[in-house]
Design a protein around this motif. Structure first.
Motif, PDB file in Angstrom:
ATOM      1  N   GLN A  68       0.827  -1.230  -0.007  1.00 18.72           N
ATOM      2  CA  GLN A  68      -0.086  -0.072  -0.020  1.00 18.72           C
ATOM      3  C   GLN A  68       0.770   1.382   0.110  1.00 18.72           C
ATOM      4  O   GLN A  68       0.564   2.165  -0.827  1.00 18.72           O
ATOM      5  N   ALA A  69       2.018   1.295   0.615  1.00 16.06           N
ATOM      6  CA  ALA A  69       2.932   2.437   0.587  1.00 16.06           C
ATOM      7  C   ALA A  69       3.383   2.622  -0.665  1.00 16.06           C
ATOM      8  O   ALA A  69       3.393   3.779  -1.373  1.00 16.06           O
ATOM      9  N   LEU A  70       3.901   1.623  -1.283  1.00 13.87           N
ATOM     10  CA  LEU A  70       4.195   1.525  -2.865  1.00 13.87           C
ATOM     11  C   LEU A  70       3.316   2.345  -3.723  1.00 13.87           C
ATOM     12  O   LEU A  70       3.355   2.873  -4.599  1.00 13.87           O
ATOM     13  N   GLU A  71       2.119   1.693  -3.383  1.00 15.01           N
ATOM     14  CA  GLU A  71       0.860   2.303  -4.345  1.00 15.01           C
ATOM     15  C   GLU A  71       0.785   3.543  -4.157  1.00 15.01           C
ATOM     16  O   GLU A  71       0.589   4.475  -5.078  1.00 15.01           O
ATOM     17  N   GLN A  72       0.632   4.034  -2.780  1.00 13.42           N
ATOM     18  CA  GLN A  72       0.573   5.542  -2.387  1.00 13.42           C
ATOM     19  C   GLN A  72       1.504   6.391  -2.867  1.00 13.42           C
ATOM     20  O   GLN A  72       1.229   7.579  -3.079  1.00 13.42           O
ATOM     21  N   THR A  73       2.760   5.792  -3.165  1.00 17.68           N
ATOM     22  CA  THR A  73       3.706   6.811  -3.572  1.00 17.68           C
ATOM     23  C   THR A  73       4.047   6.594  -5.043  1.00 17.68           C
ATOM     24  O   THR A  73       5.096   7.191  -5.454  1.00 17.68           O
ATOM     25  N   GLY A  74       3.072   5.905  -5.843  1.00 19.21           N
ATOM     26  CA  GLY A  74       3.304   5.810  -7.231  1.00 19.21           C
ATOM     27  C   GLY A  74       4.674   4.863  -7.707  1.00 19.21           C
ATOM     28  O   GLY A  74       4.855   5.017  -8.661  1.00 19.21           O
ATOM     29  N   PRO A  84       1.543  -5.746  -8.462  1.00 22.11           N
ATOM     30  CA  PRO A  84       1.188  -6.859  -7.596  1.00 22.11           C
ATOM     31  C   PRO A  84      -0.133  -7.388  -7.820  1.00 22.11           C
ATOM     32  O   PRO A  84      -1.087  -6.818  -8.583  1.00 22.11           O
ATOM     33  N   PRO A  85      -0.502  -8.675  -7.469  1.00 21.70           N
ATOM     34  CA  PRO A  85      -1.732  -9.305  -7.781  1.00 21.70           C
ATOM     35  C   PRO A  85      -3.036  -8.604  -7.176  1.00 21.70           C
ATOM     36  O   PRO A  85      -2.697  -8.043  -6.197  1.00 21.70           O
ATOM     37  N   ASP A  86      -3.954  -8.527  -7.782  1.00 19.46           N
ATOM     38  CA  ASP A  86      -5.251  -7.834  -7.430  1.00 19.46           C
ATOM     39  C   ASP A  86      -5.921  -8.779  -6.489  1.00 19.46           C
ATOM     40  O   ASP A  86      -6.768  -8.311  -5.478  1.00 19.46           O
ATOM     41  N   GLU A  87      -6.046 -10.042  -6.515  1.00 19.17           N
ATOM     42  CA  GLU A  87      -6.834 -10.914  -5.656  1.00 19.17           C
ATOM     43  C   GLU A  87      -5.666 -11.603  -4.818  1.00 19.17           C
ATOM     44  O   GLU A  87      -4.680 -12.041  -5.237  1.00 19.17           O
TER      45      GLU A  87
END
Length: 129
Positions: A68-74, A84-87
């Motif tokens: 989530q930190a990687l996602e939030q920081t692009g 990363p896998p969606d499921e």
């Protein structure tokens, strides 16, 4: 209550608050959380019938927070090469992490957990792969 008594009580309370703050701030010793330590929780999650669920939660919460930190920081997506896998993401990444570390165990358990997790994501979850 005299001024001296009030000052003594106030000073004592202030010292307790300062000590409590210092103790909680010092709870993190500054040591790096190693891949070896994360591996222990991730592997024992499957091996320990008594505390396995708690260990699985600890492992997967670390993974979820990291991703989530990687996602939030692009830092994930096709342009970054990590998808990363969606499921069932926490489980899928947990299994990939343990396989990745075992691929060169002696070397990889000495890495920081963050470095090992990032390398796992890059190697095991490339976009379009």
């Amino acid at each position: 209550m005299t001024m001296r008594t009030a000052l003594g009580i106030f000073s004592g309370a202030a010292i307790l608050v300062i000590n409590a703050s210092a103790a909680s701030a010092g709870a993190h010793t500054g040591e790096i959380y190693l891949a070896r330590e994360l591996m222990q929780t991730c592997v024992e999650a499957d091996n320990d019938s008594r505390f396995g669920k708690e260990l699985e939660i600890e492992c997967e919460q670390y993974i979820s927070g990291f991703v989530q930190a990687l996602e939030q920081t692009g830092q994930v997506g096709a342009d970054k090469g990590i998808c990363p896998p969606d499921e069932n993401m926490p489980d899928e990444v947990r299994w990939a992490f343990t396989r990745w570390v075992h691929g060169s165990y002696t070397k990889r358990v000495q890495l920081s957990a963050a470095e090992a997790m990032l390398a796992t994501l890059k190697d095991e979850f490339p976009c379009g792969g």
